[in-house]
Design a protein around this motif. Sequence first.
Motif, PDB file in Angstrom:
ATOM      1  N   ILE A 155       0.864  -1.186   0.000  1.00  0.00           N
ATOM      2  CA  ILE A 155       0.000   0.000   0.000  1.00  0.00           C
ATOM      3  C   ILE A 155       0.898   1.231   0.000  1.00  0.00           C
ATOM      4  CG2 ILE A 155      -1.904   1.209   1.126  1.00  0.00           C
ATOM      5  CD1 ILE A 155      -2.266  -1.310   2.846  1.00  0.00           C
ATOM      6  N   THR A 156       0.667   2.129  -0.948  1.00  0.00           N
ATOM      7  CA  THR A 156       1.442   3.366  -1.029  1.00  0.00           C
ATOM      8  C   THR A 156       0.503   4.557  -0.920  1.00  0.00           C
ATOM      9  OG1 THR A 156       3.074   2.304  -2.476  1.00  0.00           O
ATOM     10  CG2 THR A 156       3.041   4.716  -2.427  1.00  0.00           C
ATOM     11  N   PRO A 157       0.540   5.307   0.198  1.00  0.00           N
ATOM     12  CA  PRO A 157      -0.333   6.486   0.315  1.00  0.00           C
ATOM     13  C   PRO A 157       0.001   7.533  -0.745  1.00  0.00           C
ATOM     14  CG  PRO A 157       0.561   5.842   2.455  1.00  0.00           C
ATOM     15  CD  PRO A 157       1.322   5.077   1.415  1.00  0.00           C
ATOM     16  N   PHE A 158      -1.020   8.238  -1.209  1.00  0.00           N
ATOM     17  CA  PHE A 158      -0.874   9.246  -2.261  1.00  0.00           C
ATOM     18  C   PHE A 158      -1.643  10.484  -1.836  1.00  0.00           C
ATOM     19  CE2 PHE A 158      -1.911  11.486  -6.131  1.00  0.00           C
ATOM     20  CZ  PHE A 158      -0.870  11.244  -7.004  1.00  0.00           C
ATOM     21  N   GLY A 159      -0.953  11.647  -1.819  1.00  0.00           N
ATOM     22  CA  GLY A 159      -1.612  12.903  -1.475  1.00  0.00           C
ATOM     23  C   GLY A 159      -1.867  13.720  -2.723  1.00  0.00           C
ATOM     24  N   ALA A 160      -1.008  14.718  -2.962  1.00  0.00           N
ATOM     25  CA  ALA A 160      -1.129  15.540  -4.170  1.00  0.00           C
ATOM     26  C   ALA A 160      -0.137  15.114  -5.256  1.00  0.00           C
ATOM     27  CB  ALA A 160      -0.914  17.014  -3.828  1.00  0.00           C
ATOM     28  N   GLY A 161       0.736  14.161  -4.928  1.00  0.00           N
ATOM     29  CA  GLY A 161       1.719  13.696  -5.900  1.00  0.00           C
ATOM     30  C   GLY A 161       2.817  14.696  -6.186  1.00  0.00           C
ATOM     31  N   SER A 162       3.063  15.616  -5.240  1.00  0.00           N
ATOM     32  CA  SER A 162       4.035  16.691  -5.483  1.00  0.00           C
ATOM     33  C   SER A 162       5.407  16.418  -4.877  1.00  0.00           C
ATOM     34  CB  SER A 162       3.490  18.017  -4.940  1.00  0.00           C
ATOM     35  OG  SER A 162       3.203  17.922  -3.557  1.00  0.00           O
ATOM     36  N   SER A 163       5.597  15.248  -4.263  1.00  0.00           N
ATOM     37  CA  SER A 163       6.900  14.960  -3.659  1.00  0.00           C
ATOM     38  C   SER A 163       7.961  14.803  -4.738  1.00  0.00           C
ATOM     39  CB  SER A 163       6.823  13.691  -2.802  1.00  0.00           C
ATOM     40  OG  SER A 163       6.483  12.571  -3.590  1.00  0.00           O
ATOM     41  N   LEU A 164       9.204  15.073  -4.374  1.00  0.00           N
ATOM     42  CA  LEU A 164      10.294  15.120  -5.355  1.00  0.00           C
ATOM     43  C   LEU A 164      11.271  13.951  -5.252  1.00  0.00           C
ATOM     44  CD1 LEU A 164      10.979  18.951  -5.213  1.00  0.00           C
ATOM     45  CD2 LEU A 164       9.980  17.681  -7.115  1.00  0.00           C
ATOM     46  N   GLU A 165      11.064  13.066  -4.298  1.00  0.00           N
ATOM     47  CA  GLU A 165      11.943  11.902  -4.190  1.00  0.00           C
ATOM     48  C   GLU A 165      11.174  10.597  -4.356  1.00  0.00           C
ATOM     49  OE1 GLU A 165      15.007  11.834  -4.371  1.00  0.00           O
ATOM     50  OE2 GLU A 165      15.695  13.843  -3.809  1.00  0.00           O
ATOM     51  N   GLY A 166      10.029  10.652  -5.012  1.00  0.00           N
ATOM     52  CA  GLY A 166       9.309   9.429  -5.357  1.00  0.00           C
ATOM     53  C   GLY A 166       8.581   8.767  -4.209  1.00  0.00           C
ATOM     54  N   GLN A 167       8.297   9.518  -3.131  1.00  0.00           N
ATOM     55  CA  GLN A 167       7.632   8.919  -1.975  1.00  0.00           C
ATOM     56  C   GLN A 167       6.277   8.300  -2.319  1.00  0.00           C
ATOM     57  OE1 GLN A 167       9.239  11.874  -1.849  1.00  0.00           O
ATOM     58  NE2 GLN A 167      10.227  12.207   0.123  1.00  0.00           N
TER      59      GLN A 167
END
Length: 459
Positions: free
Chosen positions: A66-78
Amino acid sequence: MTHQPAITQLSALLGDRLVTSQADRDLHGQNESYHPTLLPDAVAYPETTQEVSEIVKICAAEGCPITPFGAGSSLEGQHLASQGGISLDMGRMNKLLAVNDEDLNAVVQPGLTRVELNEELRATGLFFPLDPGANASLGGMAATRASGTTAVRYGTMADCVLALEAVMADGTIIRTGSQARKSSTGYDLTHLLIGSEGTLGIITELTLRLHGIPEAASAATCRFESVEDAVNCVILTIQSGLPMARIELIDEAMVRGFNIYSDAGLPEKPHLFLEFHGSPAAVAEQAALFGDIAEEFGAAGFQRAEKTEDRNKLWSMRHNAHPANKALAPSKGIISTDVCVPISKLAEAIVEAQDKARDMGLSCAIVGHVGDGNYHCGLNVDTSDAEEMKRAKEFVGLLNDSALRLGGTVSGEHGIGLGKTSYMHAEHGPALTYMRAIKAAFDPKGILNPGKILPALNH
């Protein structure tokens, strides 16, 4: 499909809010940096904490990541599903649940963005101060321990979160912290989950500190003959105890990008962008004191922005640093990375970074929340050119090594994600063993955002 048993059960639970279309999977498999597209097998859209719990229970039983997803704006692929499985999109859990104005806090769901929160708070006279630039989700900001342009005065997400609700790897729902401003009870699970990038638990609610909207605010810009002069001005400003609300460095390459993208009309020299908060008298005094310090370092072109629309225009330009950086080489991609050093080492670190990029034949623009020693390098790179990508990654490695040598950290803001796991041992040494033990205790099946933060054991 490897995780079909979990997907079948989740489809029965969520109906059309469990999506396997190529378009949705593509959307959740992309990122703002150089990491390859990594597709989840399906995207789940929960609407309640209880649904998140049920989703996690199914995934735990079936061994489905399971990979949580917010706005997809992270820069290290979180937010990338590095091992497939479920992308857990928290966007529908986006409500402001309560504003406790007398206690200066608000209770929010994780999918609410920081801009949306401040729009809803406008009538209360309160605001949430953290500003990472992107309109990030508040859950994502907590998960990555975000900060931003105002961190020099208001701190990072670690300072702004009083309490959390989270779903753990077996589906258990826990609450950590309270509305009280301090506690001496037990382990600090709130701050353990903040910055854990979804690897220890899934944040489903946050209680956030708020602040009164300042009576007066004033922004300003000034320029310097060299980055070293600008940074030394920042160092003396901070050491003098001036309560800056924002103090941002823009190097000459980034100024050129602003001129192209935003038609800024700025002389192509290093600049500081500033903001002061307080009473009208305090703001005027802060600006005057800063002016005296800046004069010692040859500052010129000091311009004030008093009106709200003028300040918004200035910070909008700063927030558009990513597309402005891209405007320097429109046919290329951007590799954006950050490090953070003690402010006494800041001038040395930034000048060294500029020299390294120049010597390696790389186009590099630097911006930074330099009041707390954090700066960002944006490299214009042809991602299809293997040799140029190799040089860019070598530069990032040298930048990380430099930060550690100077007593800093390989990331003050972007986090670890996929991109910087290989530097965790160099920064944390034997402490990494205890981080692994925490991960194993919290997530024994390894289903929560696998592949992030901790390097593989054979690394």
